[in-house]
Scaffold this motif. Structure first.
Motif, PDB file in Angstrom:
ATOM      1  N   LEU A   1     -51.456 -73.685   0.364  1.00 62.20           N
ATOM      2  CA  LEU A   1     -50.176 -72.982   0.473  1.00 62.20           C
ATOM      3  C   LEU A   1     -50.012 -72.376   1.862  1.00 62.20           C
ATOM      4  O   LEU A   1     -50.914 -71.704   2.370  1.00 62.20           O
ATOM      5  CB  LEU A   1     -50.104 -71.861  -0.577  1.00 62.20           C
ATOM      6  CG  LEU A   1     -48.846 -70.984  -0.539  1.00 62.20           C
ATOM      7  CD1 LEU A   1     -47.633 -71.762  -1.038  1.00 62.20           C
ATOM      8  CD2 LEU A   1     -49.045 -69.721  -1.376  1.00 62.20           C
TER       9      LEU A   1
ATOM     10  N   LEU B   1     -42.302 -70.686   1.196  1.00 69.47           N
ATOM     11  CA  LEU B   1     -43.570 -71.324   0.837  1.00 69.47           C
ATOM     12  C   LEU B   1     -43.517 -72.828   1.100  1.00 69.47           C
ATOM     13  O   LEU B   1     -42.503 -73.472   0.843  1.00 69.47           O
ATOM     14  CB  LEU B   1     -43.893 -71.080  -0.643  1.00 69.47           C
ATOM     15  CG  LEU B   1     -43.821 -69.625  -1.138  1.00 69.47           C
ATOM     16  CD1 LEU B   1     -44.089 -69.577  -2.636  1.00 69.47           C
ATOM     17  CD2 LEU B   1     -44.802 -68.741  -0.379  1.00 69.47           C
TER      18      LEU B   1
ATOM     19  N   ALA C   1     -47.452 -69.707   3.812  1.00 70.56           N
ATOM     20  CA  ALA C   1     -46.450 -68.680   3.533  1.00 70.56           C
ATOM     21  C   ALA C   1     -45.982 -68.062   4.845  1.00 70.56           C
ATOM     22  O   ALA C   1     -46.775 -67.851   5.763  1.00 70.56           O
ATOM     23  CB  ALA C   1     -47.038 -67.598   2.625  1.00 70.56           C
TER      24      ALA C   1
END
Length: 332
Positions: free
Chosen positions: A142, A31, A144
């Motif tokens: 975010l 992440l 990922a």
């Protein structure tokens, strides 16, 4: 220890090894957190974790324990530009029981089971990548991604391209297939001789790793390096070891690498999981004569003659390649 062929193992199944060790399936994501507004407020790791855990539960009906989500802000935030990340972390999903709905437990076709698992993981990543979380008015974005050490198909494509174009010393021939795996971040004491030493033992390591296939060469040593998702403060000298294993056949290498990808190592009676890094050897570790000498000293006596013959062969090949390279440079 399981005697099942590695290629019969589905992506959600555990592989039992020697010494009470096992390879346990899990999903791991790397992440990276960025600012999504003009705020300069520092990120609150605990609030971000709670927000992301709630989001995953609402979207996927998956409960992620707090200890399976790591978020750490960078220490030099005051020196970072606005477009640079403010934190990074790791997300683990260890309880994969919910995937029984995706992968039929009676599914005998491993290839089909692998495909279903990869499709689900790809969708999981896509739905997390790029989301924005609002922490009391401060927005964060975010990113990922699946780590390279969990991407078996990506590694396979890499070595196929290298072989096809003759890079990194590989000849353009289907016969030149990779056969060596590199493991980093393994707890040294799990590979040590009990009540003898805390350092990894060649004999113990050979016993454990041989469950993955027939070994031709083996090297194990303390590993104080930093992996792709580790922080410098996490590394304590002597706690981890690096294992380099060369298999006799490409098929054993292939099956072993596939099983090692997407799994953690766990010891019976311990809650600790080793989230190691695994990759294939691109640089010809055992072609280095110094490593060959060290390997012959440490390897168990079994199969010494065969390994010596192999080492002599590779020494002649390496010498020829080196001389050929010098001749070409002089011609230029």
């Amino acid at each position: 220890m399981s005697n099942r062929p590695l290629n019969s193992l589905r992506p959600t199944e555990t592989l039992e090894l020697e010494s009470g060790l096992s390879l346990v399936p899990r999903i791991k994501l790397l992440l990276t957190v960025y600012r999504a507004d003009k705020s300069v407020s520092p990120i609150d790791e605990w609030k971000f974790k709670r927000s992301l855990i709630d989001y995953i539960k609402s979207l996927f009906s998956i409960t992620v324990p707090e200890e399976d989500l790591e978020i750490r802000r960078f220490k030099d935030l005051n020196k970072r530009k606005r477009e640079e990340p403010v934190a990074r972390g790791r997300l683990f999903v260890h309880d994969l029981g919910f995937l029984s709905k995706v992968i039929d437990e009676t599914e005998d076709n491993v290839e089909r089971a692998d495909k279903k698992f990869l499709e689900w993981r790809r969708g999981f990543v896509e739905k997390l990548d790029g989301i924005e979380l609002n922490l009391e008015g401060t927005k964060f974005k975010l990113n990922a991604a699946v780590p390279g050490s969990d991407d078996f198909e990506g590694m396979k494509k890499e070595w196929e391209e290298i072989i096809a174009f003759g890079a990194r010393g590989y000849q353009r021939s289907g016969k030149m297939q990779p056969d060596t795996i590199v493991l980093k971040g393994m707890p040294s004491r799990w590979f040590a001789e009990t009540r003898v030493s805390s350092k990894p033992s060649m004999l113990v390591t050979h016993t454990i790793v041989s469950a993955l296939g027939k070994i031709r060469n083996l090297h194990v040593a303390e590993d104080n390096g930093i992996g792709e998702d580790a922080d410098e403060g996490d590394i304590v000298s002597g706690l981890h070891c690096k294992i380099v294993v060369r298999f006799e056949k490409h098929k054993d290498f292939f099956d072993a690498l596939k099983v090692l990808c997407g799994r953690s190592m766990q010891k019976q009676g311990s809650r600790l999981r080793a989230d190691y890094d695994v990759t294939w050897d691109k640089d010809g570790f055992f072609r280095d004569a110094r490593h060959q000498i060290e390997e012959r000293k440490r390897m168990p006596a079994r199969g010494v003659d065969e390994r010596d013959e192999v080492n002599r062969h590779h020494s002649r090949v390496s010498q020829f390649s080196s001389e050929e390279g010098r001749r070409k440079r002089f011609k230029e």
